[in-house]
Write an enzyme that holds these catalytic residues in place. Sequence first.
Site, short mmCIF file in Angstrom:
data_model
loop_
_atom_site.label_atom_id
_atom_site.label_comp_id
_atom_site.label_asym_id
_atom_site.label_seq_id
_atom_site.Cartn_x
_atom_site.Cartn_y
_atom_site.Cartn_z
N ARG A 93 0.83 -1.20 0.00
CA ARG A 93 0.00 0.00 0.00
C ARG A 93 0.87 1.26 0.00
O ARG A 93 0.52 2.27 -0.59
CB ARG A 93 -0.94 -0.02 1.21
CG ARG A 93 -1.98 -1.13 1.12
CD ARG A 93 -2.84 -1.16 2.35
NE ARG A 93 -3.83 -2.23 2.32
CZ ARG A 93 -3.67 -3.42 2.88
NH1 ARG A 93 -2.55 -3.72 3.49
NH2 ARG A 93 -4.62 -4.33 2.83
N ASP A 153 -10.00 -4.99 8.26
CA ASP A 153 -9.07 -5.99 8.81
C ASP A 153 -9.67 -6.61 10.09
O ASP A 153 -9.50 -7.81 10.35
CB ASP A 153 -7.73 -5.33 9.15
CG ASP A 153 -7.25 -4.44 8.02
OD1 ASP A 153 -6.27 -4.78 7.36
OD2 ASP A 153 -7.92 -3.40 7.79
N ARG A 156 -12.08 -9.12 9.07
CA ARG A 156 -11.39 -10.34 8.63
C ARG A 156 -10.94 -11.17 9.84
O ARG A 156 -11.06 -12.39 9.86
CB ARG A 156 -10.16 -9.96 7.78
CG ARG A 156 -10.53 -9.44 6.40
CD ARG A 156 -9.34 -8.86 5.67
NE ARG A 156 -9.68 -8.53 4.29
CZ ARG A 156 -9.08 -7.60 3.57
NH1 ARG A 156 -8.08 -6.91 4.08
NH2 ARG A 156 -9.44 -7.37 2.32
N HIS A 180 -3.29 0.33 8.38
CA HIS A 180 -4.01 -0.61 7.50
C HIS A 180 -2.94 -1.08 6.51
O HIS A 180 -2.73 -0.49 5.46
CB HIS A 180 -5.16 0.10 6.79
CG HIS A 180 -5.77 -0.71 5.68
ND1 HIS A 180 -6.37 -1.94 5.88
CD2 HIS A 180 -5.89 -0.48 4.34
CE1 HIS A 180 -6.81 -2.41 4.73
NE2 HIS A 180 -6.52 -1.55 3.78
N1 NAD Z 1 -8.90 1.13 2.77
C1 NAD Z 1 -9.29 -0.07 2.38
O1 NAD Z 1 -9.69 -0.90 3.20
C2 NAD Z 1 -9.24 -0.37 0.91
C3 NAD Z 1 -9.72 -1.60 0.41
C4 NAD Z 1 -9.67 -1.83 -0.95
C5 NAD Z 1 -9.13 -0.86 -1.80
N2 NAD Z 1 -8.66 0.30 -1.28
C6 NAD Z 1 -8.08 1.35 -2.12
O2 NAD Z 1 -9.15 2.04 -2.77
C7 NAD Z 1 -8.65 2.63 -3.96
C8 NAD Z 1 -9.57 2.27 -5.12
O3 NAD Z 1 -9.48 0.88 -5.40
P1 NAD Z 1 -10.31 0.26 -6.64
O4 NAD Z 1 -10.04 -1.21 -6.63
O5 NAD Z 1 -11.70 0.78 -6.61
O6 NAD Z 1 -9.55 0.95 -7.86
P2 NAD Z 1 -10.12 1.18 -9.35
O7 NAD Z 1 -8.95 1.41 -10.23
O8 NAD Z 1 -11.07 0.11 -9.70
O9 NAD Z 1 -10.94 2.54 -9.21
C9 NAD Z 1 -10.33 3.75 -8.92
C10 NAD Z 1 -11.11 4.82 -9.66
O10 NAD Z 1 -10.59 6.11 -9.26
C11 NAD Z 1 -10.75 6.96 -10.38
N3 NAD Z 1 -9.92 8.15 -10.19
C12 NAD Z 1 -8.56 8.24 -10.22
N4 NAD Z 1 -8.18 9.52 -9.99
C13 NAD Z 1 -9.31 10.24 -9.81
C14 NAD Z 1 -9.57 11.60 -9.51
N5 NAD Z 1 -8.57 12.50 -9.37
N6 NAD Z 1 -10.85 12.00 -9.37
C15 NAD Z 1 -11.88 11.11 -9.53
N7 NAD Z 1 -11.68 9.81 -9.81
C16 NAD Z 1 -10.42 9.38 -9.95
C17 NAD Z 1 -10.33 6.10 -11.56
O11 NAD Z 1 -10.82 6.63 -12.79
C18 NAD Z 1 -10.98 4.75 -11.19
O12 NAD Z 1 -12.26 4.60 -11.76
C19 NAD Z 1 -7.22 2.12 -4.12
O13 NAD Z 1 -6.31 3.08 -3.62
C20 NAD Z 1 -7.20 0.88 -3.26
O14 NAD Z 1 -5.89 0.54 -2.83
C21 NAD Z 1 -8.71 0.56 0.04
#
Ligand code: NAD
Length: 321
Positions: A93, A153, A156, A180
Amino acid sequence: MTTGSVKRRKVVVVGAGAVGSTFCYALAQSGLSDEIALVDRNEELAHGQVLDLVHGQPFFPPVSIHVGHPSDYADAELIVVTAGAPQRPGESRLQLLQKNAAVIRSIVADILAQNSSAVILIVSNPVDVMTHLAITLTGWARGRVIGSGTVLDSARLRHMLGTHCGVDVHNVHGYVLGEHGDSEFAAWSMTHVAGMQIDDYCRVCGHCTDWVSERGRIEQAVRDSAYHVIGYKGATCFAVALALVRIAAAILRGQNIVLTVSTMLDGEFGIRGVCLSVPCIVSAQGVEKILKSSLPEHELAALRSSAAKLMQAIQELKAES
Ligand SMILES: NC(=O)c1ccc[n+]([C@@H]2O[C@H](COP(=O)([O-])OP(=O)(O)OC[C@H]3O[C@@H](n4cnc5c(N)ncnc54)[C@H](O)[C@@H]3O)[C@@H](O)[C@H]2O)c1
């Protein structure tokens, strides 16, 4: 927004990818919000997700769902930021740091331009560092900008313990604290099954012969969960979306739910200037109280070591920007 004297519960979801769209789907089903605005820099994607969602409206509780624009931040109660690059298989991450910091900066600038009074919930990874960045950029009260932290987490952990002990997950309570990410840890001192501290429960459980090594295995499996799911299917979306619905419920309904969201510490547990997950009471204003439980020395050391790792990432981000 208010209609007459009725307050509309409006949620803006930024990022229409795997996490953002699954969250919209789960939120729509939950009946928690009156309006969901979905923003993505890829407008076609946002449009497609919204169309697919609204076709399900006969089966949802009433909710308006539409493509969002920065102007939607103005009257939102909650802004959930899932935008940014996702983790690639094998990528940590923290490696996402620079890419997603630029995304958070542009979104926060749009939110500030709209004079929003919303609570911001950051989900984009590395979530603790991105939450710290968003708090710094907004200058808002620390409780109003929070990260999803280790709510996922902790779920999980509860699932794995329930499976291991042969007990329904709802009778298992436990928290993962810290980052995280790779330095997170299970706070065994706060883990209970059916009201019994986990080590006491273990004596009556009889499901394993070596609890100490079993609990090490479970803790590592929790830590590695995202890597496994991403390895199999490219992204995690279902469990995180449900965790986000729980956090949204706490905020939209003012529910005072104890959740391990990522929050800025200011001396609690001897840690200052870092966002990480500790048990918090989450309600309408975001984090309304940090629960300063007395952790045993080794858990306190694990929390501080996680904080030191995050502080290093914050410094790296500052140095490179
Ligand atoms: N915190 C958690 O528990 C957790 C869990 C899963 C994923 N995540 C994180 O969430 C984020 C998204 O994951 P995902 O699988 O949905 O990714 P993804 O690639 O499927 O979707 C991300 C989206 O963000 C959009 N985007 C990028 N820059 C942008 C901006 N400036 N303004 C508006 N939209 C924008 C992209 O076009 C894309 O559609 C990642 O950073 C991932 O690591 C966090």
